[in-house]
Design a protein around this motif. Structure first.
Motif, mmCIF file in Angstrom:
data_model
loop_
_atom_site.group_PDB
_atom_site.id
_atom_site.type_symbol
_atom_site.label_atom_id
_atom_site.label_comp_id
_atom_site.label_asym_id
_atom_site.label_seq_id
_atom_site.Cartn_x
_atom_site.Cartn_y
_atom_site.Cartn_z
ATOM 1 N N THR A 80 0.865 -1.186 0.000
ATOM 2 C CA THR A 80 0.000 0.000 0.000
ATOM 3 C C THR A 80 0.906 1.242 0.000
ATOM 4 N N PHE A 81 0.318 2.412 -0.250
ATOM 5 C CA PHE A 81 1.103 3.652 -0.251
ATOM 6 C C PHE A 81 1.709 3.897 1.134
ATOM 7 N N GLU A 82 0.923 3.606 2.164
ATOM 8 C CA GLU A 82 1.429 3.831 3.532
ATOM 9 C C GLU A 82 2.620 2.899 3.804
ATOM 10 N N GLU A 83 2.522 1.656 3.305
ATOM 11 C CA GLU A 83 3.620 0.706 3.516
ATOM 12 C C GLU A 83 4.883 1.158 2.766
ATOM 13 N N ILE A 84 4.684 1.654 1.540
ATOM 14 C CA ILE A 84 5.848 2.129 0.764
ATOM 15 C C ILE A 84 6.487 3.321 1.486
ATOM 16 N N ALA A 85 5.638 4.237 1.964
ATOM 17 C CA ALA A 85 6.170 5.438 2.624
ATOM 18 C C ALA A 85 6.905 5.060 3.914
ATOM 19 N N ARG A 86 6.363 4.092 4.613
ATOM 20 C CA ARG A 86 7.039 3.665 5.848
ATOM 21 C C ARG A 86 8.422 3.082 5.513
ATOM 22 N N LEU A 87 8.462 2.227 4.515
ATOM 23 C CA LEU A 87 9.757 1.652 4.119
ATOM 24 C C LEU A 87 10.702 2.743 3.625
ATOM 25 N N ALA A 88 10.154 3.714 2.897
ATOM 26 C CA ALA A 88 10.997 4.800 2.378
ATOM 27 C C ALA A 88 11.684 5.527 3.530
ATOM 28 N N ILE A 112 -1.702 7.701 -7.634
ATOM 29 C CA ILE A 112 -0.255 7.705 -7.408
ATOM 30 C C ILE A 112 0.211 9.028 -6.769
ATOM 31 N N GLU A 113 -0.550 10.088 -7.028
ATOM 32 C CA GLU A 113 -0.205 11.406 -6.445
ATOM 33 C C GLU A 113 -0.182 11.322 -4.922
ATOM 34 N N ARG A 114 -1.075 10.485 -4.386
ATOM 35 C CA ARG A 114 -1.149 10.335 -2.923
ATOM 36 C C ARG A 114 0.175 9.747 -2.389
ATOM 37 N N LEU A 119 5.556 10.535 0.228
ATOM 38 C CA LEU A 119 7.027 10.493 0.133
ATOM 39 C C LEU A 119 7.608 11.899 0.314
ATOM 40 N N ALA A 120 6.917 12.881 -0.279
ATOM 41 C CA ALA A 120 7.418 14.258 -0.174
ATOM 42 C C ALA A 120 7.362 14.737 1.277
ATOM 43 N N SER A 121 6.375 14.241 2.023
ATOM 44 C CA SER A 121 6.232 14.709 3.402
ATOM 45 C C SER A 121 7.359 14.173 4.303
ATOM 46 N N ILE A 122 8.076 13.158 3.831
ATOM 47 C CA ILE A 122 9.215 12.646 4.614
ATOM 48 C C ILE A 122 10.314 13.716 4.665
ATOM 49 N N GLY A 123 10.461 14.430 3.554
ATOM 50 C CA GLY A 123 11.452 15.513 3.484
ATOM 51 C C GLY A 123 12.830 15.008 3.107
ATOM 52 N N GLY A 147 4.419 16.874 -5.315
ATOM 53 C CA GLY A 147 5.790 16.905 -4.797
ATOM 54 C C GLY A 147 6.800 16.160 -5.650
ATOM 55 N N LEU A 148 6.376 15.731 -6.851
ATOM 56 C CA LEU A 148 7.334 15.053 -7.738
ATOM 57 C C LEU A 148 8.342 16.080 -8.252
ATOM 58 N N ASN A 149 9.617 15.708 -8.270
ATOM 59 C CA ASN A 149 10.645 16.647 -8.728
ATOM 60 C C ASN A 149 10.857 16.611 -10.238
ATOM 61 N N ARG A 150 10.981 15.397 -10.784
ATOM 62 C CA ARG A 150 11.323 15.269 -12.211
ATOM 63 C C ARG A 150 10.703 14.015 -12.797
ATOM 64 N N VAL A 151 10.637 13.943 -14.125
ATOM 65 C CA VAL A 151 10.215 12.698 -14.778
ATOM 66 C C VAL A 151 11.225 12.285 -15.842
ATOM 67 N N THR A 152 11.269 10.984 -16.061
ATOM 68 C CA THR A 152 11.979 10.426 -17.206
ATOM 69 C C THR A 152 10.912 9.785 -18.077
ATOM 70 N N VAL A 153 10.932 10.101 -19.367
ATOM 71 C CA VAL A 153 9.906 9.568 -20.268
ATOM 72 C C VAL A 153 10.571 8.638 -21.276
ATOM 73 N N SER A 154 9.997 7.461 -21.454
ATOM 74 C CA SER A 154 10.569 6.522 -22.419
ATOM 75 C C SER A 154 9.959 6.774 -23.788
ATOM 76 N N LEU A 155 10.796 6.850 -24.798
ATOM 77 C CA LEU A 155 10.305 7.025 -26.174
ATOM 78 C C LEU A 155 11.364 6.440 -27.102
ATOM 79 N N ASP A 156 10.962 5.427 -27.878
ATOM 80 C CA ASP A 156 11.956 4.681 -28.644
ATOM 81 C C ASP A 156 12.079 5.093 -30.106
ATOM 82 N N ALA A 157 11.207 5.972 -30.573
ATOM 83 C CA ALA A 157 11.279 6.401 -31.976
ATOM 84 C C ALA A 157 10.411 7.628 -32.166
ATOM 85 N N LEU A 158 10.716 8.373 -33.222
ATOM 86 C CA LEU A 158 9.859 9.511 -33.592
ATOM 87 C C LEU A 158 8.904 9.108 -34.697
ATOM 88 N N ASP A 159 9.334 8.121 -35.466
ATOM 89 C CA ASP A 159 8.478 7.639 -36.540
ATOM 90 C C ASP A 159 7.327 6.839 -35.926
#
Ligand code: SAM
Length: 365
Positions: A80-88, A112-114, A119-123, A147-159
């Motif tokens: 759960t989100f709470e479990e992930i945050a606790r482990l984080a 997922i924003e939750r 995670l952001a509240s951990i500081g 509170g997300l800082n950055r994203v990486t986007v996957s894209l394998d071609a323009l065609d």
């Protein structure tokens, strides 16, 4: 350039080669200085928040394996989100500075924003996310606000034809480009764009991709095709090396190397000599970077892996759900990290391909 030797935890010697039962893990004070048997610190945590994806990329989740009947994890099996945050929080105490949410496709995990808010509240954590971009245009602002800082986007071609064939979900390029624009507008920059290059599929897209992202402020990164999981039928001949990619781009747009931002950075950085920005190459096959790997991976069901190519995962979910204290969980994580000796990519060969491996969608790419 001076090489920084990490301060190694003296307890390594006592624990090398064995992970005690969770209930017997010795006390390891969370100093943030944990280092494995090769002196590698624990700095990054990748969390797979779902093993499901709306793409069926031929090199990752081929349709003939990940079809309608594929036994994806049931919701109750996911942390759960709470479990992930606790482990984080526990991981942070042991030195983790950066968390990357991944999967599967992380934006498919409901609310997922939750999780990002928790995670952001951990500081003090750098929070990033890797996505195929399919629903990024819709989500970018909420992700940033959470509170997300950055994203990486996957894209394998323009065609469009090449991209649709690679994602095998008939998904158009334009939507991913929209997602990248929305992420930039929302302030999730600098945006990294990941392109896996597979020979015979998309190496002719290297130059169009380079031209498109030159001068955009986004950093295009070329990833060598890897033998992750068991399903993609990997062969060394399919790998287009970073050296080839750099030579190809450099012939048209001269390049020069850029110093790494920090030890353990996955991508080797290069910049256009004319000032049109940066690119990166991730040479996971031809120049393994195990030596500097500071990443742990928390799989969708709460198993901890210390390598993308590991076969043994350590069950943190049963501790979280079984009443263990944060200290006990921290001690177990420390015991696992202290005996870590993985260096799969350094010993990869045609022979290691057949070794049992975990699928990337589950362990988290
Ligand atoms: N769904 C998200 C996405 O598409 O970015 C996150 C998960 S995906 C497994 C993470 C990254 O792993 C993607 O950039 C993907 O292209 C890359 N990847 C998957 N299989 C790969 C392989 N066999 N070799 C190299 N990279 C791979």
């Amino acid at each position: 350039m001076a090489r920084i030797i990490p301060l190694t935890d003296a307890r390594v010697a006592q624990l090398a080669g064995m992970v005690p039962h969770p209930s017997a893990a010795p006390r390891v004070a969370p100093t943030g200085l944990l280092a494995d048997v090769r002196g590698r610190r624990l700095r990054d945590l990748r969390v797979s928040v779902t093993d499901r994806c709306n793409f069926r990329c031929v090199y990752c989740m081929p349709k003939d394996v990940f079809g309608r009947d594929y036994p994806f994890l049931a919701h109750a099996e996911l942390l759960t989100f709470e479990e992930i945050a606790r482990l984080a929080r526990v991981f942070k105490a042991h030195g983790v500075e950066k968390i990357r949410l991944t999967g599967g496709e992380p934006l498919l995990r409901k609310n997922i924003e939750r999780l990002i808010e928790l995670l952001a509240s951990i500081g003090g954590l750098d929070i990033t996310l890797t996505t195929n971009g399919a629903i990024l245009a819709r989500k970018a602002r909420e992700l940033k606000a959470a509170g997300l800082n950055r994203v990486t986007v996957s894209l394998d071609a323009l065609d469009d034809g090449v991209f649709r064939a690679m994602n095998d979900a008939d998904f158009p390029v334009a939507k991913v480009l929209e997602g990248i624009d929305a992420a930039a507008d929302a302030g999730l920059a600098p945006i990294k764009v990941n392109m896996v290059v597979k020979r015979g599929m998309n190496e002719h897209e290297i130059m169009p991709m380079a031209r498109h992202f030159r001068g955009s402020g986004h950093v295009l990164r070329f990833i060598e095709y890897m033998d992750v999981g068991h399903t993609n039928g990997w062969r060394m001949d399919d790998v287009v090396s970073s050296a080839e990619v750099l030579a190809m781009i450099g012939r048209q747009f001269p390049l020069e190397p850029v110093d790494p931002t920090y030890t353990g950075e996955v991508a080797e950085r290069w910049r256009y000599r004319d000032g049109a920005g940066e690119i990166g190459v991730i040479s996971s096959v031809t120049q393994a970077f195990c030596r500097d790997c500071t990443r742990a991976r928390l799989a969708t069901d709460g198993k901890l892996y210390t390598c993308l190519f590991a076969t043994t995962g350590y069950d943190l979910r049963s501790l979280v759900r079984g009443g263990s204290s944060d200290e006990e969980i921290g001690n177990y994580i420390a015991a696992i990290w202290l005996q870590r000796a993985d260096r799969y990519s350094e010993i990869r060969s045609e022979h290691t391909v057949a070794l049992p491996k975990i699928e990337m969608s589950y362990i988290g790419g």
